[in-house]
Design a protein around this motif. Structure first.
Motif, PDB file in Angstrom:
ATOM      1  N   ASP A 274      61.934-132.360  84.263  1.00 39.21           N
ATOM      2  CA  ASP A 274      61.717-131.631  85.511  1.00 39.21           C
ATOM      3  C   ASP A 274      63.046-131.044  85.983  1.00 39.21           C
ATOM      4  N   GLU A 275      63.002-130.262  87.041  1.00 39.92           N
ATOM      5  CA  GLU A 275      64.190-129.525  87.494  1.00 39.92           C
ATOM      6  C   GLU A 275      65.344-130.451  87.849  1.00 39.92           C
ATOM      7  N   ASN A 276      65.039-131.564  88.500  1.00 34.31           N
ATOM      8  CA  ASN A 276      66.097-132.503  88.904  1.00 34.31           C
ATOM      9  C   ASN A 276      66.735-133.186  87.694  1.00 34.31           C
ATOM     10  N   GLU A 277      65.899-133.576  86.727  1.00 40.15           N
ATOM     11  CA  GLU A 277      66.421-134.216  85.516  1.00 40.15           C
ATOM     12  C   GLU A 277      67.317-133.274  84.734  1.00 40.15           C
ATOM     13  N   SER A 279      68.919-130.649  85.866  1.00 34.73           N
ATOM     14  CA  SER A 279      70.140-130.402  86.637  1.00 34.73           C
ATOM     15  C   SER A 279      71.119-131.556  86.478  1.00 34.73           C
ATOM     16  N   SER A 280      70.588-132.778  86.472  1.00 31.73           N
ATOM     17  CA  SER A 280      71.434-133.960  86.306  1.00 31.73           C
ATOM     18  C   SER A 280      72.082-133.983  84.926  1.00 31.73           C
ATOM     19  N   THR A 283      74.885-131.453  84.713  1.00 37.05           N
ATOM     20  CA  THR A 283      76.116-131.941  85.355  1.00 37.05           C
ATOM     21  C   THR A 283      76.853-132.918  84.447  1.00 37.05           C
TER      22      THR A 283
END
Length: 352
Positions: A274-277, A279-280, A283
């Motif tokens: 998903d988008e949060n995963e 993005s993490s 980083t």
């Protein structure tokens, strides 16, 4: 025990039998299944690394991988590997469905074959598999937005596209290149339309003296078209130069430059995070690339001191030992971090 398991990478049933016997004699029932799964997962990942020549389960997918290794470079090869990870699972699923007789109409098989055709087109590999019946190929599709395939008629563009496909271009770079080529082709079409109009106007000209006054409007339009052609030709040349520059300077717009980091990023993008995963992970990969650069700087310092010593220059032994220790430490951290990230991303693939 783990070493014996690794020797059985190409014999999964032998591996499972050995694992069952060992767990049965050393552990209670509650933890047997969980432990079998954890150890099998770890060893399966290690086995994949050991079998780099055939990293996929299906032979047809390995065949595409082997050809890709010969014609593609660096980042483009990483993109292919990520796509084949997903395709391999689809091919395995198809094989199971055929065995169980649940795809009698062949709809799922047709879809899987179409997906393979897209991959072959995307990486310029279709011509290497002339005997395969990968029908329904829609041509190169860099975007998932349903846009129509690019119809390239300019031979110069075709040459540039072929070069980009084997030069290490990522999907993002290919998408941008696709867009630029589309605009360039539009300019070419507009130029050809103007030229066709000019030729049509020329055909209407009557050079007889008595009709000169009646053709003033035609001459005026021909003059305007000629000016438009000149301006459009300039646009075409500038557009072609922009496209050529992009192919000659690949990687300028890439997020990651180190091949190891980019390979992990390519896999992560195909793992349905998903988008949060995602993005993490991005980083963490940025942090990982900074660590790599730090380790490379220290390793370069060690090499520099060794070269000075070999050339007869004075080198402080304590400084040399200190830099070597720092470099070794950073390289170990990089290797550990790389393995941890690889395992985490692989787990996401296993969840698909």
């Amino acid at each position: 025990m783990v070493f014996e398991m690794l020797t059985m990478c190409i014999k999964p049933m032998s591996f499972l039998n050995l694992l069952r016997r060992t767990i049965h004699t050393t552990m209670n029932t509650t933890w047997k299944f969980a432990t079998i799964f954890q150890i099998y997962f770890l060893v399966s990942v290690l086995c994949t690394d050991l079998k780099k020549e055939n990293p996929f389960r299906m032979s047809k997918v390995n065949a595409v991988w082997h050809k890709g290794q010969k014609v593609l470079k660096e980042k483009r090869l990483s993109d292919l590997y990520a796509d084949l990870q997903v395709q391999d699972r689809r091919e395995v699923d198809l094989k199971l469905r055929k065995t169980e007789g649940v795809d009698n109409e062949g709809l799922f098989e047709a879809q899987v074959r179409k997906e393979m055709a897209v991959i072959l087109d995307r990486y310029g590999l279709t011509r290497h598999f002339p005997g395969e019946n990968y029908s329904g190929s829609p041509g190169y599709q860099p975007n998932e937005n349903g846009s129509l395939p690019l119809n390239i008629r300019d031979n110069r563009l075709k040459d540039l596209l072929n070069k980009a496909q084997i030069e290490g271009f990522s999907d993002a770079e290919m998408s941008l290149l696709h867009e630029e080529m589309h605009h360039h082709q539009e300019k070419m079409d507009e130029y050809e339309q103007l030229r066709a109009e000019y030729e049509q106007l020329e055909g209407k000209i009557d050079n007889s003296v008595e009709n000169i006054d009646d053709q003033t409007d035609t001459y005026a339009r021909m003059s305007d078209v000629k000016k438009e052609m000149k301006a459009k030709h300039k646009e075409v040349q500038e557009s072609l130069k922009t496209t050529e520059d992009r192919v000659k300077n690949p990687g300028v717009h890439e997020i990651f430059q180190d091949p190891r980091v980019y390979h992990l990023w390519a896999l992560a993008q195909k793992a349905e995070m998903d988008e949060n995963e995602l993005s993490s992970i991005k980083t963490e990969l940025e942090h990982f690339e900074r660590r790599i650069k730090k380790a490379e700087y220290m390793s370069g310092k060690v090499r520099s001191l060794e070269e000075k010593l070999q050339s007869g220059q004075d080198v402080n032994p304590a400084d040399q030992a200190s830099w070597r220790e720092k470099a070794d430490f950073q390289n170990r951290k990089v290797e550990k971090y790389h393995n941890d990230l690889k395992l985490r991303i692989q787990r996401k693939f296993d969840e698909l």
